[in-house]
Design a protein around this motif. Structure first.
Motif, PDB file in Angstrom:
ATOM      1  N   ASP A 141       0.837  -1.204   0.000  1.00  0.00           N
ATOM      2  CA  ASP A 141       0.000   0.000   0.000  1.00  0.00           C
ATOM      3  C   ASP A 141       0.869   1.251   0.000  1.00  0.00           C
ATOM      4  O   ASP A 141       0.558   2.249  -0.673  1.00  0.00           O
ATOM      5  CB  ASP A 141      -0.900   0.015   1.243  1.00  0.00           C
ATOM      6  CG  ASP A 141      -1.812  -1.201   1.311  1.00  0.00           C
ATOM      7  OD1 ASP A 141      -2.220  -1.686   0.239  1.00  0.00           O
ATOM      8  OD2 ASP A 141      -2.110  -1.661   2.424  1.00  0.00           O
TER       9      ASP A 141
ATOM     10  N   ARG B 146       2.494   1.676  -3.433  1.00  0.00           N
ATOM     11  CA  ARG B 146       1.491   2.123  -4.398  1.00  0.00           C
ATOM     12  C   ARG B 146       1.199   3.611  -4.227  1.00  0.00           C
ATOM     13  O   ARG B 146       1.115   4.357  -5.210  1.00  0.00           O
ATOM     14  CB  ARG B 146       0.198   1.318  -4.229  1.00  0.00           C
ATOM     15  CG  ARG B 146      -0.870   1.660  -5.272  1.00  0.00           C
ATOM     16  CD  ARG B 146      -2.159   0.888  -5.059  1.00  0.00           C
ATOM     17  NE  ARG B 146      -2.789   1.229  -3.781  1.00  0.00           N
ATOM     18  CZ  ARG B 146      -2.804   0.455  -2.736  1.00  0.00           C
ATOM     19  NH1 ARG B 146      -2.229  -0.730  -2.772  1.00  0.00           N
ATOM     20  NH2 ARG B 146      -3.401   0.832  -1.604  1.00  0.00           N
ATOM     21  N   THR B 147       1.082   4.047  -2.981  1.00  0.00           N
ATOM     22  CA  THR B 147       0.822   5.465  -2.711  1.00  0.00           C
ATOM     23  C   THR B 147       1.977   6.331  -3.184  1.00  0.00           C
ATOM     24  O   THR B 147       1.775   7.399  -3.757  1.00  0.00           O
ATOM     25  CB  THR B 147       0.592   5.676  -1.195  1.00  0.00           C
ATOM     26  OG1 THR B 147      -0.502   4.853  -0.773  1.00  0.00           O
ATOM     27  CG2 THR B 147       0.275   7.125  -0.900  1.00  0.00           C
ATOM     28  N   LYS B 148       3.208   5.864  -2.928  1.00  0.00           N
ATOM     29  CA  LYS B 148       4.377   6.615  -3.364  1.00  0.00           C
ATOM     30  C   LYS B 148       4.402   6.741  -4.883  1.00  0.00           C
ATOM     31  O   LYS B 148       4.717   7.811  -5.427  1.00  0.00           O
ATOM     32  CB  LYS B 148       5.648   5.922  -2.867  1.00  0.00           C
ATOM     33  CG  LYS B 148       6.943   6.628  -3.266  1.00  0.00           C
ATOM     34  CD  LYS B 148       7.068   7.988  -2.613  1.00  0.00           C
ATOM     35  CE  LYS B 148       8.415   8.622  -2.925  1.00  0.00           C
ATOM     36  NZ  LYS B 148       8.571   9.954  -2.287  1.00  0.00           N
ATOM     37  N   GLU B 149       4.064   5.658  -5.566  1.00  0.00           N
ATOM     38  CA  GLU B 149       4.042   5.690  -7.027  1.00  0.00           C
ATOM     39  C   GLU B 149       2.980   6.656  -7.539  1.00  0.00           C
ATOM     40  O   GLU B 149       3.193   7.380  -8.516  1.00  0.00           O
ATOM     41  CB  GLU B 149       3.802   4.277  -7.568  1.00  0.00           C
ATOM     42  CG  GLU B 149       4.988   3.347  -7.366  1.00  0.00           C
ATOM     43  CD  GLU B 149       4.690   1.915  -7.767  1.00  0.00           C
ATOM     44  OE1 GLU B 149       5.626   1.124  -7.827  1.00  0.00           O
ATOM     45  OE2 GLU B 149       3.498   1.607  -8.015  1.00  0.00           O
ATOM     46  N   GLU B 150       1.829   6.671  -6.870  1.00  0.00           N
ATOM     47  CA  GLU B 150       0.763   7.590  -7.275  1.00  0.00           C
ATOM     48  C   GLU B 150       1.186   9.036  -7.076  1.00  0.00           C
ATOM     49  O   GLU B 150       0.794   9.922  -7.846  1.00  0.00           O
ATOM     50  CB  GLU B 150      -0.505   7.294  -6.476  1.00  0.00           C
ATOM     51  CG  GLU B 150      -1.156   5.960  -6.841  1.00  0.00           C
ATOM     52  CD  GLU B 150      -2.307   5.606  -5.919  1.00  0.00           C
ATOM     53  OE1 GLU B 150      -2.517   6.354  -4.925  1.00  0.00           O
ATOM     54  OE2 GLU B 150      -2.976   4.579  -6.167  1.00  0.00           O
ATOM     55  N   MET B 151       1.986   9.279  -6.051  1.00  0.00           N
ATOM     56  CA  MET B 151       2.468  10.634  -5.782  1.00  0.00           C
ATOM     57  C   MET B 151       3.399  11.140  -6.880  1.00  0.00           C
ATOM     58  O   MET B 151       3.539  12.343  -7.088  1.00  0.00           O
ATOM     59  CB  MET B 151       3.194  10.669  -4.432  1.00  0.00           C
ATOM     60  CG  MET B 151       2.289  10.494  -3.228  1.00  0.00           C
ATOM     61  SD  MET B 151       3.214  10.219  -1.679  1.00  0.00           S
ATOM     62  CE  MET B 151       4.221  11.711  -1.602  1.00  0.00           C
ATOM     63  N   THR B 152       4.049  10.219  -7.564  1.00  0.00           N
ATOM     64  CA  THR B 152       5.028  10.614  -8.590  1.00  0.00           C
ATOM     65  C   THR B 152       4.450  10.574 -10.000  1.00  0.00           C
ATOM     66  O   THR B 152       5.155  10.843 -10.961  1.00  0.00           O
ATOM     67  CB  THR B 152       6.256   9.683  -8.531  1.00  0.00           C
ATOM     68  OG1 THR B 152       5.823   8.334  -8.765  1.00  0.00           O
ATOM     69  CG2 THR B 152       6.924   9.765  -7.187  1.00  0.00           C
ATOM     70  N   LYS B 153       3.166  10.229 -10.110  1.00  0.00           N
ATOM     71  CA  LYS B 153       2.563  10.122 -11.439  1.00  0.00           C
ATOM     72  C   LYS B 153       2.324  11.477 -12.101  1.00  0.00           C
ATOM     73  O   LYS B 153       1.924  11.551 -13.254  1.00  0.00           O
ATOM     74  CB  LYS B 153       1.240   9.355 -11.359  1.00  0.00           C
ATOM     75  CG  LYS B 153       1.432   7.851 -11.254  1.00  0.00           C
ATOM     76  CD  LYS B 153       0.107   7.120 -11.260  1.00  0.00           C
ATOM     77  CE  LYS B 153       0.332   5.618 -11.191  1.00  0.00           C
ATOM     78  NZ  LYS B 153      -0.940   4.853 -11.164  1.00  0.00           N
ATOM     79  N   GLU B 154       2.551  12.570 -11.333  1.00  0.00           N
ATOM     80  CA  GLU B 154       2.387  13.903 -11.903  1.00  0.00           C
ATOM     81  C   GLU B 154       3.406  14.138 -13.015  1.00  0.00           C
ATOM     82  O   GLU B 154       3.185  14.913 -13.936  1.00  0.00           O
ATOM     83  CB  GLU B 154       2.554  14.958 -10.808  1.00  0.00           C
ATOM     84  CG  GLU B 154       1.492  14.851  -9.717  1.00  0.00           C
ATOM     85  CD  GLU B 154       1.744  15.850  -8.609  1.00  0.00           C
ATOM     86  OE1 GLU B 154       2.717  16.619  -8.739  1.00  0.00           O
ATOM     87  OE2 GLU B 154       0.976  15.856  -7.639  1.00  0.00           O
TER      88      GLU B 154
END
Length: 432
Positions: free
Chosen positions: A170, A173-181
Motif C-alpha cells: 500500500d 502504491r501510494t508513493k508511485e501515485e504521488m510521482t505520477k504527476e
C-alpha cells in the motif's frame, strides 16, 4: 473441545507468511510444542509449534497459501474424545485489531488464551466537546518506518491488509501515485507468444516470499536513493602473502581465513574517518543520522535468495573473531538456520561477488544505508610499480553510495584510504 489455533504474531513486524508444508495430518495426535507447519516469512522459514495437546480436526489452509496473523489455520480437539463443539478462542478475536507494537511475540513461542478479549477501540473517534482525536492507523513498525523513509503520510493510506492494516504494498502504491504527476515513457507491453507450440515451452514460477522481499528492498533502494558508483583496483600482493603465511596454521585450528575479515577491518577504519558512509538520511526531519557503531552486513548467496547477516560491533572484534563469525553467520544463512534479528540493523554492507568469479559490479545499496562495497575476484596481472612492470595480485572494488549526502570526492577518498590499508597489512593492523 475444539481449539481454533490462529497464526501467531512471531515478532519482527511479520504480518503474514506462506504455508510451505504441513507437518501433521488430519486425525493425527499432537503434543504441546510439536511442530505443526513450516511457514516462510519475509526472511526465514520457521516451524509453528502447537500450543495444545490433542487430535488434529481440520487443516484450514493449503500448502502455498498466504496466511495472515490472526487467521485460523488449524483446529485441534483438546477434549480427547472429539465430541464437544465448544470453541476456545485463541490469541485474538476475529474482530479484534492486531497491534504488533504492543503484543510482539518471538519465533518458536506461541501464546493462546481462552479468555474473552474485549473489542478493540483503536481507530475509533469518540465524540466529545473537545476536538476529536485523530484515528490511529493500524500498521507494523516496519511499515511505519518505510512510509517515513519514503516521505508518505501513513494516515492517508487506505490499508488492504487484515482489519485495514497498512501493508508495504500500500505504501509503495501510494508513493508511485504521488510521482505520477511527472509523465514517464510508457514501457512496451509484454506480448505473449503467438507461434503454435511456444506457449508449452514457457515455465511460470511463482515468486517466493524471499524473492518478493528482495524485490521490494531493491525497489525501495533504487527508487529512493540516487546511486553513484566509484571503482578502483588495489595491489594486495603483500596482504596475499600475509594471509598465505597464516592460512594453513589457522586451518588446523578450525578457522577459515579469507580476505573478507581484512576488508571488514579496513572498511571500519575508513568509516571512522568518513562517518557519512556509516549513516542514513532521515528525510522527514531533514537530518543525517551518523551511527557511531559498526554493524557490517555480509551479503550471502543462498538457495532461497540473497540474505545479509549482520556482523555486530565488528570494530570490537579481532580479524580471527570476524573470520569465525562470518563463517558461522553465512553457514547458518545457507542452511536456513539464521534468526530474523541477525538479518537486521546493519549500518554498512559488503557484497563479495568475487567469490563466484565476478570482477566489477554496481552493487545496490542496502536501504536505508548510505553505501555498499562490492568486492571482486582477485587476479594476477601486470602493473607498473616503481617504473617497472611487475606481476601483482589485484583486487577490484566497487563502492556505491548515496549521492544526496556523499560527494564524488568523498567516494574517491574512501577507496584511496581503503587501498592504503589493504596494500600493507602492517599498516592495517596498526590503524585498526
Amino acid at each position: 473441545m475444539k481449539f481454533e489455533f490462529r497464526f501467531p504474531d512471531i515478532g519482527e513486524g511479520i504480518a503474514e507468511g506462506t504455508l510451505m508444508k504441513w507437518l501433521v495430518k488430519e486425525g493425527e495426535e499432537v503434543e504441546e510444542g510439536q511442530s505443526l507447519a513450516e511457514v516462510e516469512t519475509d526472511k526465514v522459514t520457521t516451524e509453528i509449534p502447537s500450543p495444545k495437546t490433542g487430535r488434529v480436526l481440520e487443516l484450514k489452509a493449503e500448502e502455498g497459501d498466504v496466511i495472515n496473523v490472526g487467521d485460523v489455520f488449524i483446529t485441534i480437539d483438546t477434549s480427547g474424545e472429539g465430541e464437544a463443539d465448544e470453541v476456545v478462542k485463541g490469541e485474538l478475536d476475529e474482530k479484534e485489531e492486531l497491534v504488533e507494537e504492543e503484543t510482539a511475540g518471538v519465533v518458536g513461542e506461541v501464546i493462546a488464551s481462552s479468555e474473552e478479549i474485549p473489542p478493540s477501540t483503536e481507530g475509533q473517534v469518540v465524540p466529545t466537546q473537545e476536538k476529536p482525536k485523530k484515528s490511529k492507523v493500524l500498521a507494523t513498525p516496519v511499515a511505519r518506518k518505510l512510509a517515513k523513509d519514503l516521505g508518505v503520510d501513513i494516515t492517508k493510506i487506505k490499508g488492504t491488509g487484515p482489519n485495514g492494516r497498512v501493508m508495504k504494498e500500500d505504501i509503495y502504491r501510494t508513493k508511485e501515485e504521488m510521482t505520477k504527476e511527472v509523465e514517464k515513457p510508457k514501457l512496451p507491453e509484454v506480448v505473449e507468444p503467438t507461434i503454435s507450440g511456444e506457449e508449452e515451452r514457457i515455465e511460470r514460477i511463482p515468486l517466493t516470499r524471499i524473492r518478493k522481499t528482495i524485490a521490494e528492498q531493491m525497489k525501495a533502494s533504487r527508487f529512493t536513493i540516487p546511486h553513484t558508483t566509484a571503482m578502483d583496483e588495489i595491489d594486495i600482493t603483500k596482504l596475499y602473502e600475509f594471509r598465505k603465511k597464516y592460512k594453513e596454521k589457522l586451518k588446523e585450528e578450525g578457522i577459515h581465513l579469507t580476505f573478507l575479515p581484512f576488508i571488514v577491518k579496513a572498511v571500519i577504519a575508513v568509516l571512522k574517518q568518513l562517518p557519512e558512509f556509516n549513516s542514513s538520511l532521515d528525510e522527514e526531519r531533514e537530518e543525517l543520522m551518523l551511527k557511531h557503531y559498526y554493524h557490517i552486513g555480509i551479503a550471502t548467496d543462498t538457495d532461497r535468495g540473497l540474505m545479509v547477516p549482520v556482523l555486530r560491533d565488528a570494530d570490537k572484534k579481532s580479524i580471527i573473531e570476524i573470520a569465525k563469525e562470518i563463517e558461522d553467520l553465512s553457514s547458518r544463512a545457507k542452511e536456513n538456520k539464521i534468526e530474523l534479528h541477525e538479518l537486521r540493523g546493519s549500518t554498512f554492507s559488503i557484497t563479495n561477488y568475487g567469490s563466484i568469479g565476478g570482477h566489477f559490479g554496481i552493487p545496490i545499496i542496502n536501504y536505508p544505508e548510505s553505501a555498499i562495497l562490492g568486492v571482486g575476484r582477485i587476479v594476477k596481472k601486470p602493473i607498473v610499480k616503481d617504473d617497472e612492470i611487475v606481476i601483482a595480485r589485484v583486487l577490484p572494488l566497487s563502492l556505491s553510495y548515496d549521492h544526496r549526502i556523499i560527494d564524488g570526492a568523498s567516494g574517491a577518498r574512501f577507496l584511496n584510504m581503503l587501498a592504503e590499508l589493504l596494500e600493507d597489512p602492517e599498516v592495517l593492523l596498526l590503524k585498526s
